[in-house]
Design an enzyme around this catalytic site. Structure first.
Site, mmCIF file in Angstrom:
data_model
loop_
_atom_site.group_PDB
_atom_site.id
_atom_site.type_symbol
_atom_site.label_atom_id
_atom_site.label_comp_id
_atom_site.label_asym_id
_atom_site.label_seq_id
_atom_site.Cartn_x
_atom_site.Cartn_y
_atom_site.Cartn_z
ATOM 1 N N ASN A 9 0.863 -1.182 0.000
ATOM 2 C CA ASN A 9 0.000 0.000 0.000
ATOM 3 C C ASN A 9 0.902 1.236 0.000
ATOM 4 O O ASN A 9 1.492 1.557 1.022
ATOM 5 C CB ASN A 9 -0.889 -0.026 1.255
ATOM 6 C CG ASN A 9 -1.700 1.245 1.412
ATOM 7 O OD1 ASN A 9 -1.833 2.032 0.476
ATOM 8 N ND2 ASN A 9 -2.264 1.440 2.598
ATOM 9 N N LYS A 11 0.022 4.235 -0.270
ATOM 10 C CA LYS A 11 -0.670 5.408 0.319
ATOM 11 C C LYS A 11 -0.461 6.638 -0.577
ATOM 12 O O LYS A 11 -0.377 6.505 -1.796
ATOM 13 C CB LYS A 11 -0.183 5.662 1.744
ATOM 14 C CG LYS A 11 -0.172 4.413 2.604
ATOM 15 C CD LYS A 11 -0.002 4.723 4.052
ATOM 16 C CE LYS A 11 0.192 3.434 4.820
ATOM 17 N NZ LYS A 11 0.031 3.583 6.244
ATOM 18 N N HIS A 93 -9.512 0.851 4.787
ATOM 19 C CA HIS A 93 -8.253 1.074 5.501
ATOM 20 C C HIS A 93 -8.514 2.034 6.659
ATOM 21 O O HIS A 93 -9.328 2.953 6.544
ATOM 22 C CB HIS A 93 -7.207 1.666 4.543
ATOM 23 C CG HIS A 93 -5.824 1.671 5.128
ATOM 24 N ND1 HIS A 93 -5.423 2.620 6.046
ATOM 25 C CD2 HIS A 93 -4.768 0.849 4.951
ATOM 26 C CE1 HIS A 93 -4.169 2.370 6.389
ATOM 27 N NE2 HIS A 93 -3.747 1.298 5.751
ATOM 28 N N GLU A 95 -6.989 4.475 7.736
ATOM 29 C CA GLU A 95 -6.792 5.898 7.418
ATOM 30 C C GLU A 95 -8.003 6.462 6.683
ATOM 31 O O GLU A 95 -8.338 7.639 6.838
ATOM 32 C CB GLU A 95 -5.485 6.071 6.617
ATOM 33 C CG GLU A 95 -4.272 5.859 7.513
ATOM 34 C CD GLU A 95 -3.016 5.386 6.801
ATOM 35 O OE1 GLU A 95 -2.946 5.471 5.568
ATOM 36 O OE2 GLU A 95 -2.111 4.902 7.515
ATOM 37 N N GLU A 163 -5.386 -5.217 10.516
ATOM 38 C CA GLU A 163 -4.399 -4.165 10.727
ATOM 39 C C GLU A 163 -4.691 -3.422 12.033
ATOM 40 O O GLU A 163 -5.562 -2.525 12.051
ATOM 41 C CB GLU A 163 -4.444 -3.156 9.571
ATOM 42 C CG GLU A 163 -4.136 -3.742 8.223
ATOM 43 C CD GLU A 163 -3.528 -2.706 7.296
ATOM 44 O OE1 GLU A 163 -2.404 -2.915 6.843
ATOM 45 O OE2 GLU A 163 -4.170 -1.654 7.065
ATOM 46 N N GLY A 169 2.491 2.100 10.735
ATOM 47 C CA GLY A 169 3.464 3.178 10.615
ATOM 48 C C GLY A 169 4.172 3.540 11.902
ATOM 49 O O GLY A 169 4.839 4.575 11.984
ATOM 50 N N SER A 209 3.368 -2.290 10.343
ATOM 51 C CA SER A 209 4.811 -2.339 10.578
ATOM 52 C C SER A 209 5.436 -3.685 10.226
ATOM 53 O O SER A 209 6.369 -4.138 10.900
ATOM 54 C CB SER A 209 5.140 -1.951 12.028
ATOM 55 O OG SER A 209 4.738 -0.609 12.272
HETATM 56 C C1 PEP Z 1 -0.754 0.048 5.939
HETATM 57 O O1 PEP Z 1 -0.802 1.212 5.595
HETATM 58 O O2 PEP Z 1 -1.655 -0.711 5.587
HETATM 59 C C2 PEP Z 1 0.379 -0.409 6.745
HETATM 60 C C3 PEP Z 1 0.348 -1.617 7.218
HETATM 61 O O3 PEP Z 1 1.407 0.492 6.925
HETATM 62 P P1 PEP Z 1 2.851 0.161 7.574
HETATM 63 O O4 PEP Z 1 3.320 -1.124 6.975
HETATM 64 O O5 PEP Z 1 3.699 1.344 7.183
HETATM 65 O O6 PEP Z 1 2.646 0.048 9.044
#
Ligand code: PEP
Length: 247
Positions: A9, A11, A93, A95, A163, A169, A209
């Site tokens: 992703n 983003k 997601h 976000e 998630e 992040g 992460s």
């Molecule tokens: C995500 O945005 O779905 C995500 C898992 O981000 P990160 O791997 O940066 O934590």
């Protein structure tokens, strides 16, 4: 047997120059042992899909509107994603849920729109830190799953991404035991709702992460069928290591 998936992703990151990462990924893992999907910003989708054409990397959107077209300034429909070369789309997601107040009902409608257009929907669920601290993780994830996933799920049209919001992040991840507990819970919920055949065929990704250093151990946890990767998907070298670890 569920084939593992490594989904990236990007983003709101990436411009034309970053398309070279796709070529570098192809060079680093020419014959990947798992399915790869990259979800770039909408501005890169068409060009990325053209670069990936005929290769093992699929391309996806990061969201879609629930309507097929119309007066929705700034939005992108599922059919437009298909037209640009996408085969997948991330919906729900955290976000999007936070920044755009997307509810479970909205995510469910987006998933239906994705299916109507022929896309595989990667539906995201996950608890906040406060919800985990209050021991509400399974209740929250169960509620999101029930509210965000429509009835006509199959192993082909649906992927779930667990998630934890607090792990995205941040460099923090749940313990392997905690990841396994939630993934087992999601598997059971899918089997109860859709029957064993479908419930066992839907892939459940972990996201939050995931890095080259932890992908193999997370990927080995019960009912973890791959990863949804944000930051570490931006550079081909890192993502290729994750692909190898999940293969
Ligand atoms: C995500 O945005 O779905 C995500 C898992 O981000 P990160 O791997 O940066 O934590």
């Amino acid at each position: 047997m569920r084939r593992k998936m490594a989904a990236g992703n990007w983003k709101m990151n990436g411009t034309s120059a970053d398309l070279d990462e796709i070529d570098a990924l192809g060079d680093a893992v020419p014959d990947p042992g798992c399915e790869i999907v990259i979800c770039p910003p909408a501005t890169l989708l068409h060009r990325m899909a053209a670069r990936c054409d005929g290769g093992p990397v699929a391309v996806g959107g990061q969201t879609c509107h629930s309507a097929a077209n119309g007066a929705h300034t700034g939005d992108v429909s599922a059919a437009m994603l298909v037209d640009a070369g996408a085969t997948h789309v991330i919906v729900g997601h955290s976000e999007r849920r936070q920044d755009h107040a997307e509810t479970d009902a909205a995510v469910r409608a987006q998933t239906l729109a994705a299916w109507d257009a022929g896309l595989t929907a990667i539906v995201c669920v996950g608890e906040t830190e406060a919800e985990r601290d209050a021991l509400n993780t399974l209740e929250i994830v169960g509620g999101q799953l029930a509210g965000s996933v429509p009835d006509a799920a199959t192993g082909e049209n649906l992927v779930i991404a667990y998630e934890p919001v607090w792990a995205i992040g941040t460099g923090r991840t749940p313990t392997l035991t905690d990841i396994g507990e939630v993934h087992d819970f999601i598997r059971t919920a899918l089997e109860r709702r859709f029957g064993e055949g479908v419930g066992r065929s839907v892939r459940i990704l972990y996201g939050g992460s995931m890095k080259p250093g932890n992908a193999a151990e997370i990927g080995a946890v019960s009912n973890v069928d791959g990863g949804l990767v944000g930051g570490a998907s931006l550079k081909a070298a890192d993502f290729a290591e994750i692909v190898r670890a999940l293969s």
